[in-house]
Design a protein around this motif. Structure first.
Motif, short mmCIF file in Angstrom:
data_model
loop_
_atom_site.label_atom_id
_atom_site.label_comp_id
_atom_site.label_asym_id
_atom_site.label_seq_id
_atom_site.Cartn_x
_atom_site.Cartn_y
_atom_site.Cartn_z
N ASN A 596 49.98 47.38 36.17
CA ASN A 596 49.39 48.23 37.22
C ASN A 596 48.67 47.44 38.31
O ASN A 596 48.01 48.04 39.15
CB ASN A 596 48.43 49.25 36.59
CG ASN A 596 47.18 48.59 36.03
OD1 ASN A 596 47.15 47.39 35.80
ND2 ASN A 596 46.14 49.38 35.81
N VAL A 597 48.78 46.12 38.29
CA VAL A 597 48.12 45.32 39.32
C VAL A 597 49.06 45.10 40.49
O VAL A 597 50.19 44.63 40.32
CB VAL A 597 47.65 43.96 38.76
CG1 VAL A 597 47.18 43.04 39.89
CG2 VAL A 597 46.53 44.17 37.75
N MET A 598 48.60 45.48 41.69
CA MET A 598 49.40 45.29 42.89
C MET A 598 48.69 44.27 43.78
O MET A 598 47.56 44.51 44.23
CB MET A 598 49.57 46.62 43.63
CG MET A 598 50.53 46.56 44.81
SD MET A 598 52.23 46.04 44.40
CE MET A 598 52.77 47.35 43.30
N LEU A 599 49.33 43.14 44.02
CA LEU A 599 48.78 42.14 44.93
C LEU A 599 49.07 42.58 46.36
O LEU A 599 50.21 42.96 46.68
CB LEU A 599 49.41 40.77 44.66
CG LEU A 599 49.25 40.20 43.25
CD1 LEU A 599 49.89 38.81 43.17
CD2 LEU A 599 47.80 40.14 42.83
N ILE A 600 48.06 42.53 47.20
CA ILE A 600 48.23 42.93 48.60
C ILE A 600 47.57 41.88 49.50
O ILE A 600 46.35 41.73 49.48
CB ILE A 600 47.63 44.32 48.87
CG1 ILE A 600 48.29 45.37 47.96
CG2 ILE A 600 47.80 44.70 50.34
CD1 ILE A 600 47.82 46.79 48.20
N PRO A 601 48.36 41.14 50.27
CA PRO A 601 47.78 40.16 51.19
C PRO A 601 46.87 40.82 52.22
O PRO A 601 47.13 41.97 52.63
CB PRO A 601 49.00 39.52 51.85
CG PRO A 601 50.13 39.80 50.92
CD PRO A 601 49.83 41.12 50.29
N ILE A 602 45.86 40.14 52.63
CA ILE A 602 44.95 40.68 53.65
C ILE A 602 45.70 40.94 54.95
O ILE A 602 45.29 41.77 55.76
CB ILE A 602 43.77 39.69 53.88
CG1 ILE A 602 42.64 40.35 54.66
CG2 ILE A 602 44.24 38.42 54.56
CD1 ILE A 602 41.89 41.40 53.88
#
Length: 963
Positions: A596-602
């Protein structure tokens, strides 16, 4: 290219702004020998397409209009009485011609720059007033996407109000009455599941509501057409300290007691039957109204009343800090686009008809329903409900036989289970239509249906007396003035003249892509074979739409290098959400639901974090380097840290900083190595088409903003479409719908209609067919050319942030205005407002970097228009320099006082330190066709502190002018 080939390619030169001579001049300014040279420097070689797009060649506008007419005739326009939240309607011609078909209304941008948006803001305020009056609730928003998602938003709003700690949910249950529209329940289940909401369906009359429930929804009138008195149920829910939303019908509310008077906390529904065509499901404006307690948490946009710098009344979007791109992962709603154009049409419908006109339409509808019920009952049919507004449900012995007979007569009814048939009459139904229905259903007994008669208001007795409306509505003068066509035409034009749209000048908004919406793309939307199709009509009657859906899906898959497509999501935000749900369901199917972890770049699109949270994801932000690229080392570290929980990454490509990152394939590989999926935001897909593709870069799913890349107009803040394309392994998890495949579906729906706002798919279909594989690629190349030309002209006078490794930008670029705050006390907002005096809408302001503007010219603008904008920016730079050098006052200067209205400039007490000419006509071209902002700079904080979101009494206008 011979003359006939030239004819087929003529649309390319009409869509793309610069001609061949201008292209050479622009390339010379940039310092590149050819367009291909510029593109090669800009787009990394490792991700370039090696072959042309496998889509059809271009066709002429004339040929296309013949082609789309032939397809339209495959749709069969039957007399349709299906109802279920969708009804045929009569769009007044004055509204059809002057709003729906008018680029002055459909090419406007979302009204973030209030000073040049006062016309549509007033119309949206009318919409809010109409909704507030009819629902009996004090606060209404400026529209949502559709009835299903509006109901889901109500559920989420109630859930957040009573479950503030989402890690420890104490009240997980939401009750939905069994006679709610099935498509609404479908969307509610979709929205509920990822965040831990338990949807409980049942009979409201026997439901036990305790303190494990946070809310409930009932339909009014319900799915079977019955008008139920929910007062006791609402009291029961309130006793449990929970909330109630009523999904309702605006036309019915002209005759029925409104939800607010019944005690409901919120009301929602569709404004479609207020003059908005069926369009096979959309676009339509949903409405949403709440008690005052929820004014800070109501989803969507609210138009509020404020004042300008002169103390005059001015409208603006209130409480904007609630929007998802601002709150990011802390947002509680992922509604990015509303349905502004359709809300304006519905509001104009109410203005044109007025309260008495609306009531008369409603009376005619219910009188016909009453007569139908009485005659069918006399003919021996069992009428299921005694209280109804427009829908009569009968019990029959053999529904299949009646269906065959009805469809042979080109009539559609709604067929429930257990041999029940629903007949929903609407504004377009006539006495002869009712007679035809009766003759079709006539049973062999002594009753003569051909001799039926209609009595007047006495027939309204099928509306229960306990639920008959007594309160007034639409009492404001705006709803009681413009009833002749002359008055209405002038009122629409009066509002249009206050707004800057694409028929005035370019709108250079980065990440929003305000490109040409060609007339030939738009014209077919008004044709009856597209406009009058019900979304739940039998498949064999909608073959024209199914051909468009099939072909467009195939083209989008070819363009994205993906394998499957869903056209259901009806906004970019819905597309993001749907794409994330697909990833979530894929992990669950593999026994890895814990991911459930979603990496999202700034640097990703600002709506991404909110959508991830709505999909039940945990957001982890990835850093960016000084040059704007994703920090690959930080990405590696976080992918390692969350390897076992990693669901995926959301990236925007080119990035929101306007850069094609060479490391993108490495980024996608890292995610796949750790078991995650790559979601690509399609906000910048217009910088990929024909040159590269998400599938080539390594993405698994992407959504496409058809209202950006593929020419659907912005409509002043909607409509939009956000379909998703996926790799083959994700295809089984695309959104389903209760009306498709006999109700069996792998995934629940994200939108109320199977293909979202289906009618506007025609626009993107036209865009692709008329440009073809050559033109769609050229559109991308010219978007890059135009952006780099403007960058070259402005570089040196302004600092440009985040360029690629070869010193070029993608299709957009960011100008840093932060240094001027120190040197001249000038902020980015001052530049944005000053551009209005030059006749331009501001670029994207302070996003993605505070204190900057992001410029995206699009391929549709020619060199002359690009030059006018550049000259305006260079002139503004000189105005700033005058302040820096002490030649102009830091407080009293053209930027701080911008925009300058006509009233201010001609005022006899002009006492500014600069001339009126400098204020209003700063460059010679401005005087040739001056666009005047209708109000001075709007006071944002005043409007938020004193929230007024409905039309004020006429006296308040006089008070504002006196001040």
């Amino acid at each position: 290219m011979n003359l006939f080939e030239q004819q087929n390619a003529e649309f390319i030169g009409r869509h793309i702004g610069p001609n061949e001579a201008e292209t050479k001049q622009m390339l010379s300014t940039i310092g590149e020998p050819s367009l291909e040279s510029l593109v090669s420097k800009t787009v990394p070689t490792g991700i370039r397409m090696s072959k042309p797009l496998s889509i059809p060649p271009s066709m002429s506008e004339y040929e296309y209009l013949q082609h789309i007419k032939e397809i339209s005739l495959k749709n069969k326009v039957y007399r349709t009485y299906i109802g279920q939240g969708y009804y045929d309607t009569i769009t007044p011609s004055v509204i059809l011609r002057n709003v729906f078909e008018n680029p002055g209304w459909y090419t406007q941008y979302t009204p973030y720059q209030a000073e040049i948006s006062q016309g549509r803001l007033e119309s949206l305020l009318n919409f809010q007033t109409m909704v507030s009056d009819l629902t009996g609730l004090p606060i209404a928003n400026a529209s949502l996407l559709d009835e299903g998602s509006a109901a889901a938003e109500a559920m989420t709003m109630f859930f957040n109000a009573l479950n503030r700690d989402h890690d420890h949910i104490t009240r997980p249950k939401f009750f939905v009455d069994q006679h709610t529209f099935p498509q609404t329940l479908d969307v509610i289940i979709t929205r509920a599941t990822p965040v831990g909401i338990e949807v409980v369906t049942g009979d409201y009359r026997t439901a036990e509501i305790d303190n494990t429930y946070f809310g409930a929804l009932v339909q009014y009138p319900n799915d079977k057409g019955s008008v139920e008195d929910y007062r006791q149920f609402i009291n029961k829910v309130h006793t449990a300290e929970a909330y109630v939303v009523m999904a309702t019908d605006l036309l019915a509310l002209t005759l029925l007691t409104p939800p607010g008077e019944l005690g409901a906390d919120a009301a929602c529904g569709s404004a479609q039957r207020f003059g908005v065509p069926l369009g096979f499901g959309g676009p339509h404006a949903a409405f949403f109204a709440v008690k005052d307690d929820f004014k800070r948490s109501i989803p969507g946009r609210i138009i509020g009343v404020s004042i300008d710098a002169q103390g005059n009344r001015a409208l603006r979007m209130a409480l904007q800090t609630r929007e998802q791109h601002i709150k990011r992962e802390k947002a509680t709603s992922n509604i990015c686009t509303a349905q502004a154009l359709l809300a304006n049409m519905a509001a104009m419908y109410a203005v044109f008809h007025g309260p008495e006109g609306l009531k008369n339409i409603a009376k005619r509808v219910t009188i016909l329903a009453n007569a139908l019920s009485e005659e069918l009952s006399a003919d021996g049919y069992d009428v299921v409900h005694n209280s109804f507004f427009d829908t009569v449900v009968i019990k029959v012995k053999d529904a299949a036989a009646i269906r065959a007979k009805a469809e042979a007569a080109q009539i559609n009814f709604r067929y429930y289970s257990n041999n029940e048939i629903g007949i929903s009459v609407d504004e377009t139904t006539s006495l002869s239509d009712v007679l035809d229905i009766l003759l079709l259903l006539d049973q062999p007994n002594d009753h003569n249906v051909a001799g039926f008669s209609i009595s007047d208001d006495a027939s309204l007795y099928h509306l229960p007396s306990s639920l008959t409306r007594t309160s007034p509505f639409l009492t404001h003068p705006v709803f009681n003035t413009h009833h002749s066509e002359t008055q209405m035409m002038r009122y629409i034009k009066y509002l249009e003249n206050k707004d800057l749209s694409l028929n005035t000048s370019m709108i250079s908004l980065g990440s929003c892509t305000m490109k040409l919406n060609a007339a030939s793309e738009m014209i077919p939307l008004s044709w009856s074979h597209w406009a009058k199709m019900h979304p739940f009509a039998p498949v064999d009657q909608t073959q024209g739409y199914y051909q468009i859906v099939t072909e467009l899906s195939d083209y989008l898959c070819k363009i994205t290098a993906f394998d499957a497509c869903s056209l259901q999501p009806n906004s970019g935000a819905q597309g993001e959400y749907a794409g994330l749900l697909v990833i979530r369901e894929w992990h669950r199917s593999r026994g890895e639901g814990h991911r459930n972890v979603m990496l999202i770049p700034i640097s990703a699109h600002g709506t991404n974090p909110a959508s991830a949270v709505m999909a039940g994801m945990k957001v982890v932000v990835v850093k960016a380097l000084e040059n704007g690229y994703i920090d690959v080392e930080d990405l590696k570290a976080k992918a390692n840290q969350y390897s076992k929980e990693l669901a995926g990454i959301m990236i925007t490509y080119p990035s929101t900083y306007g850069v094609y990152e060479e490391t993108v394939k490495e980024i996608t590989s890292i995610i796949h190595e750790h078991g995650g999926q790559v979601y690509m935001d399609g906000a910048n897909m217009n910088a990929q088409v024909g040159l590269t593709a998400p599938g080539l870069i390594g993405a698994d799913v992407c959504h496409l903003n058809l209202h950006k890349t593929f020419a659907i107009p912005h409509g002043g803040g909607g409509p939009g479409m956000g379909p998703i394309c996926v790799k083959e392994h994700l295809a089984p998890f695309l959104p389903g719908h209760v009306t498709i495949e006999n109700g069996k579906q792998a995934t629940h729906a994200v939108s109320a209609a199977p293909f979202g706002s289906a009618s506007i798919l025609l626009i993107s279909y036209a865009y692709i067919r008329m440009l073809g594989y050559t033109g769609t690629k050229a559109a991308t190349e010219y978007a890059i050319l135009n952006a780099n030309y403007m960058r070259s002209r402005l570089q040196g006078e302004y600092e440009i942030l985040y360029l690629g490794s070869n010193g070029t930008c993608a299709h957009e670029f960011i100008i840093d205005l932060r240094p001027f705050k120190k040197s001249a006390e000038i902020e980015a907002e001052d530049v944005a407002k000053r551009l209005m005096d030059y006749g331009f809408h501001a670029p994207t302001l302070s996003f993605p970097v505070p204190g900057t503007i992001m410029i995206e010219p699009t391929e549709s603008e020619d060199k002359a228009e690009l030059d006018r904008f550049c000259e305006a920016m260079l002139s503004i730079r000189e105005e700033i320099r005058a302040i820096e050098e002490g030649k102009a006052d830091k407080k009293d200067n053209p930027l701080k006082n911008a925009p300058h209205t006509q009233h201010v400039v001609i005022s006899s007490d002009w006492n500014r330190s600069y001339s009126r000419e400098t204020a209003a006509f700063p460059l010679p071209y401005v005087s040739e066709s001056k666009f005047w902002p209708s109000v001075s700079r709007v006071n944002n904080t005043h409007g938020d502190r004193n929230l007024i979101c409905t039309c004020e009494p006429v006296s308040s206008y006089a008070e504002a002018e006196a001040n």
